[in-house]
Design an enzyme around this catalytic site. Sequence first.
Site, PDB file in Angstrom:
ATOM      1  N   SER A 134      -8.360  -7.129  -1.811  1.00 30.66           N
ATOM      2  CA  SER A 134      -7.691  -7.462  -0.548  1.00 30.66           C
ATOM      3  C   SER A 134      -8.567  -7.170   0.665  1.00 30.66           C
ATOM      4  O   SER A 134      -8.213  -7.519   1.780  1.00 30.66           O
ATOM      5  CB  SER A 134      -6.376  -6.690  -0.430  1.00 30.66           C
ATOM      6  N   ARG A 141      -4.268  -8.450   3.208  1.00 34.80           N
ATOM      7  CA  ARG A 141      -4.043  -7.082   2.773  1.00 34.80           C
ATOM      8  C   ARG A 141      -2.696  -6.568   3.273  1.00 34.80           C
ATOM      9  O   ARG A 141      -2.360  -6.733   4.432  1.00 34.80           O
ATOM     10  CB  ARG A 141      -5.169  -6.174   3.306  1.00 34.80           C
ATOM     11  N   TYR A 154      -2.057  -4.662 -12.368  1.00 33.16           N
ATOM     12  CA  TYR A 154      -3.091  -3.707 -12.746  1.00 33.16           C
ATOM     13  C   TYR A 154      -4.387  -4.491 -12.851  1.00 33.16           C
ATOM     14  O   TYR A 154      -4.958  -4.655 -13.917  1.00 33.16           O
ATOM     15  CB  TYR A 154      -2.760  -3.010 -14.070  1.00 33.16           C
TER      16      TYR A 154
HETATM   17  C1  LIG Z   1      -1.940   4.621  -6.831  1.00 38.75           C
HETATM   18  C2  LIG Z   1      -1.288   3.351  -7.269  1.00 38.75           C
HETATM   19  C3  LIG Z   1       0.015   3.397  -7.750  1.00 38.75           C
HETATM   20  C4  LIG Z   1       0.654   2.221  -8.159  1.00 38.75           C
HETATM   21  N1  LIG Z   1       1.947   2.269  -8.580  1.00 38.75           N
HETATM   22  C5  LIG Z   1       2.589   1.137  -8.944  1.00 38.75           C
HETATM   23  C6  LIG Z   1       3.962   1.139  -9.324  1.00 38.75           C
HETATM   24  O1  LIG Z   1       4.622   2.178  -9.332  1.00 38.75           O
HETATM   25  N2  LIG Z   1       4.529  -0.027  -9.704  1.00 38.75           N
HETATM   26  C7  LIG Z   1       3.837  -1.200  -9.701  1.00 38.75           C
HETATM   27  O2  LIG Z   1       4.399  -2.235 -10.046  1.00 38.75           O
HETATM   28  N3  LIG Z   1       2.531  -1.233  -9.333  1.00 38.75           N
HETATM   29  C8  LIG Z   1       1.905  -0.108  -8.944  1.00 38.75           C
HETATM   30  N4  LIG Z   1       0.593  -0.165  -8.548  1.00 38.75           N
HETATM   31  C9  LIG Z   1      -0.111  -1.456  -8.574  1.00 38.75           C
HETATM   32  C10 LIG Z   1       0.258  -2.282  -7.333  1.00 38.75           C
HETATM   33  O3  LIG Z   1       1.482  -2.950  -7.582  1.00 38.75           O
HETATM   34  C11 LIG Z   1      -0.783  -3.350  -7.030  1.00 38.75           C
HETATM   35  O4  LIG Z   1      -2.010  -2.749  -6.787  1.00 38.75           O
HETATM   36  C12 LIG Z   1      -0.342  -4.193  -5.830  1.00 38.75           C
HETATM   37  O5  LIG Z   1      -1.053  -5.394  -5.829  1.00 38.75           O
HETATM   38  C13 LIG Z   1      -0.570  -3.453  -4.541  1.00 38.75           C
HETATM   39  O6  LIG Z   1      -0.051  -4.117  -3.441  1.00 38.75           O
HETATM   40  P1  LIG Z   1      -0.656  -3.765  -1.995  1.00 38.75           P
HETATM   41  O7  LIG Z   1      -0.010  -4.644  -1.010  1.00 38.75           O
HETATM   42  O8  LIG Z   1      -0.589  -2.293  -1.791  1.00 38.75           O
HETATM   43  O9  LIG Z   1      -2.185  -4.098  -2.224  1.00 38.75           O
HETATM   44  P2  LIG Z   1      -3.233  -5.095  -1.516  1.00 38.75           P
HETATM   45  O10 LIG Z   1      -4.541  -4.602  -2.013  1.00 38.75           O
HETATM   46  O11 LIG Z   1      -3.004  -5.161  -0.056  1.00 38.75           O
HETATM   47  O12 LIG Z   1      -2.873  -6.494  -2.163  1.00 38.75           O
HETATM   48  C14 LIG Z   1      -2.968  -6.775  -3.530  1.00 38.75           C
HETATM   49  C15 LIG Z   1      -3.182  -8.271  -3.745  1.00 38.75           C
HETATM   50  O13 LIG Z   1      -2.124  -9.021  -3.153  1.00 38.75           O
HETATM   51  C16 LIG Z   1      -2.627  -9.842  -2.095  1.00 38.75           C
HETATM   52  N5  LIG Z   1      -1.672  -9.748  -0.998  1.00 38.75           N
HETATM   53  C17 LIG Z   1      -1.341  -8.627  -0.309  1.00 38.75           C
HETATM   54  N6  LIG Z   1      -0.415  -8.931   0.606  1.00 38.75           N
HETATM   55  C18 LIG Z   1      -0.141 -10.237   0.506  1.00 38.75           C
HETATM   56  C19 LIG Z   1       0.737 -11.109   1.209  1.00 38.75           C
HETATM   57  N7  LIG Z   1       1.496 -10.680   2.202  1.00 38.75           N
HETATM   58  N8  LIG Z   1       0.763 -12.415   0.855  1.00 38.75           N
HETATM   59  C20 LIG Z   1      -0.021 -12.863  -0.149  1.00 38.75           C
HETATM   60  N9  LIG Z   1      -0.877 -12.085  -0.841  1.00 38.75           N
HETATM   61  C21 LIG Z   1      -0.935 -10.774  -0.518  1.00 38.75           C
HETATM   62  C22 LIG Z   1      -3.986  -9.277  -1.744  1.00 38.75           C
HETATM   63  O14 LIG Z   1      -4.852 -10.240  -1.171  1.00 38.75           O
HETATM   64  C23 LIG Z   1      -4.472  -8.793  -3.098  1.00 38.75           C
HETATM   65  O15 LIG Z   1      -4.969  -9.872  -3.841  1.00 38.75           O
HETATM   66  C24 LIG Z   1      -0.046   0.994  -8.115  1.00 38.75           C
HETATM   67  C25 LIG Z   1      -1.355   0.967  -7.618  1.00 38.75           C
HETATM   68  C26 LIG Z   1      -1.969   2.121  -7.182  1.00 38.75           C
HETATM   69  C27 LIG Z   1      -3.365   2.066  -6.638  1.00 38.75           C
END
Ligand SMILES: Cc1cc2nc3c(=O)[nH]c(=O)nc-3n(C[C@H](O)[C@H](O)[C@H](O)COP(=O)(O)OP(=O)(O)OC[C@H]3O[C@@H](n4cnc5c(N)ncnc54)[C@H](O)[C@@H]3O)c2cc1C
Length: 552
Positions: A133, A123, A493
């Site tokens: 995650s 995560r 998404y």
């Molecule tokens: C409110 C909101 C706004 C958003 N706005 C945008 C936007 O403006 N542009 C856009 O492109 N997307 C946007 N998203 C989508 C976003 O890009 C994805 O949800 C993204 O996967 C989130 O990354 P995270 O690290 O926050 O999430 P996490 O839930 O931590 O990770 C997402 C996935 O990636 C994996 N992962 C996380 N970190 C790593 C790592 N270090 N190495 C390998 N795998 C890993 C996790 O296991 C999981 O499968 C938005 C989502 C939300 C909820």
Amino acid sequence: MAIILKAPPSSRSPLSSLVIILFICLPYFASSASSGYNDSHHGGNFLRCLYRQKQTGGPSISKLVYAPYNSTYSSVLDLSIQNLRFLTPETPKPLFIVTPVAVSQAQAAVRCSRKSGLQLRIRSGGHDFEGLSYQPISGNRPFVILDMLNLRRITVDVESATAWVESGATAGELYYRIAEKSNTLGFPNAAFLTVGVGGLFSGGGYGMMMRKYGLAADNIIDAQIIDSDGKLHDRKSMGEDLFWAIRGGGGNTFGVVVSWRIRLVPVPETVTVFTVLRTLEQNNTGLIHKWQYIAADHLPDELYMRVLMGSYNEAGGNRTLMSWFQALYLGRADDLLRTAATSFPELGLAREDCTEMSWVNSSLYFVRMAGQPLETLLNRSSNQKNYFKYKSDYVKEPIPGSTLEEMWRWMLRADQGELLLIFHPYGGRMSEISESAIPFPHRAGNLYKIEYITAWNNRSAEVEARRIGLMRRFYRFMAPYVSKSPRLAYANYRDLDLGTNKKSGNTSYHGASVWGRKYFNRNFDRLVKVKTAADPGNFFRNEQSIPPLTSW
Ligand SMILES: Cc1cc2nc3c(=O)[nH]c(=O)nc-3n(C[C@H](O)[C@H](O)[C@H](O)COP(=O)(O)OP(=O)(O)OC[C@H]3O[C@@H](n4cnc5c(N)ncnc54)[C@H](O)[C@@H]3O)c2cc1C
Ligand SMILES: *[C@@H]1O[C@H](CO)[C@@H](O)[C@H](O)[C@H]1NC(C)=O
Ligand SMILES: *[C@@H]1O[C@H](CO)[C@@H](O)[C@H](O)[C@H]1NC(C)=O
Ligand SMILES: *[C@@H]1O[C@H](CO)[C@@H](O)[C@H](O)[C@H]1NC(C)=O
Ligand SMILES: *[C@@H]1O[C@H](CO)[C@@H](O)[C@H](O)[C@H]1NC(C)=O
Ligand SMILES: *[C@@H]1O[C@H](CO)[C@@H](O)[C@H](O)[C@H]1NC(C)=O
Ligand SMILES: *[C@@H]1O[C@H](CO)[C@@H](O)[C@H](O)[C@H]1NC(C)=O
Ligand SMILES: *[C@@H]1O[C@H](CO)[C@@H](O)[C@H](O)[C@H]1NC(C)=O
Ligand SMILES: *[C@@H]1O[C@H](CO)[C@@H](O)[C@H](O)[C@H]1NC(C)=O
């Protein structure tokens, strides 16, 4: 056809209901998962293994591991859960949360969870739409969360216009650290500030400069990744195939990305933003119809103009549909006004609609925090959490006006806020990059992406079922007007409706090619090959991760 309803007197902008939804605090009951596994046995093995790792200075690992018996366990677990649908007593809970401050500790977490037979969830920012995650959906094998939130250093080098960004950093922190060093460098970062770069870059990552500079993942030039043996690699030692795959092929599939090296891009000292509201009475159907023809292919790459829309209750009980044309222009207001007057005179953009500001300030503007101190960018909890479900579609041919009107009828029949749409224009740089340059395949030929949103603040199974049901029906209605065979979707998404890796009767993984081709199209097969070479045992996995060939 009574869809022409009155515009509201508009005291407070209803745009706020797109983002401002009450934060609801739920009671939390930790319960450890079990199914034929002995938690205390596997957990004990994991901890013994972890504590045996060589100490390399800094806080000892024991201070960085949270178990349900630690009083801070639930606050650490809940901190990054963005979707309240998965912050419930029933959501499966991890045996441990490991929050390394050193890379060697993250390596140890990989090695030890593998050795003790525990599943690992990685995560960074916790924004995964389906919560993958921090929870396993299928089966409740005991699992560990490797939470990257303490690994979030950002080093910006102005001279070479590059930066190293650790995975646990948020998009907001990246904006801040770049601006701290330069007001003429930027990065095509997410529009949303609390997203973690770990997940964001792993699935592509778009924002308001996508038409000028492509995706975040298009601008990654090196990375550090931990493989399933716990070994650390950089671009050179991981090889070009794996380096290709991790830039958009999905998170938790190829390893733990520890940090990314990115190429910064030039931005002007002054950019211009606007958000203009147009209602049905103001012919927003005509405007959106026209927008489809120009937003991707007939506006300068410096101009990114998206449309946000939803239906709203007026004071008197009537319903209306509102759309906001919202843009970032990499230049001055005067130039923007000239462009708008020639390319899109129908919009009637006026000087007073436009605000000039620095590029970093625009990042606050697009999350409706303009004018707040820049330090807000560093706040991992600056967003308000809610319950949500998202979907995405790609549009390759303009949607006819009569269909747009049908879409509005769907939206007007829905309750306020039940169905929101955002149209994100493609074109520009996005069309110049080849479909196979990185795993993200949505390039030339796409006019725009539709983002479907339903978000609510009431923890009620009935509300959830009604809203998600409506979204699914609307998504089916849209099928003829969007990409087909496969019907494409944006990997970040995440939408488990598109299929999962759940084993079928004969333990094959045929589900993967169904969702996989939607996210990655023709890049899916290469991703399977890279996965097979990099992680044949499928240690890094979730319900929608590329499986190795050996498990088909
Ligand atoms: C409110 C909101 C706004 C958003 N706005 C945008 C936007 O403006 N542009 C856009 O492109 N997307 C946007 N998203 C989508 C976003 O890009 C994805 O949800 C993204 O996967 C989130 O990354 P995270 O690290 O926050 O999430 P996490 O839930 O931590 O990770 C997402 C996935 O990636 C994996 N992962 C996380 N970190 C790593 C790592 N270090 N190495 C390998 N795998 C890993 C996790 O296991 C999981 O499968 C938005 C989502 C939300 C909820
Ligand atoms: C689970 O493992 C612990 C520690 O190894 C052991 O003491 C206990 O008896 C086991 N419980 C069961 C039900 O096997
Ligand atoms: C959790 O509790 C254990 C046992 O008391 C302790 O050793 C450990 O340091 C605690 N973890 C944290 C993060 O405080
Ligand atoms: C609405 O806008 C479209 C496209 O700009 C235009 O063709 C049409 O005449 C407009 N309709 C009205 C009623 O203004
Ligand atoms: C609601 O719409 C109807 C039909 O257009 C109109 O007659 C009525 O005045 C509207 N009510 C309000 C409060 O705006
Ligand atoms: C940026 O925003 C800050 C407040 O957050 C404000 O003080 C400053 O003047 C703004 N600068 C520019 C150039 O927009
Ligand atoms: C971060 O933002 C939240 C929500 O606005 C706020 O409650 C909190 O105090 C902020 N934290 C800091 C450190 O500013
Ligand atoms: C939540 O939804 C239920 C079912 O629709 C409803 O009865 C209840 O009043 C709602 N609660 C709130 C706080 O909106
Ligand atoms: C079993 O696997 C084969 C391919 O290996 C596939 O053709 C078949 O459809 C699968 N059957 C079921 C029930 O999933």
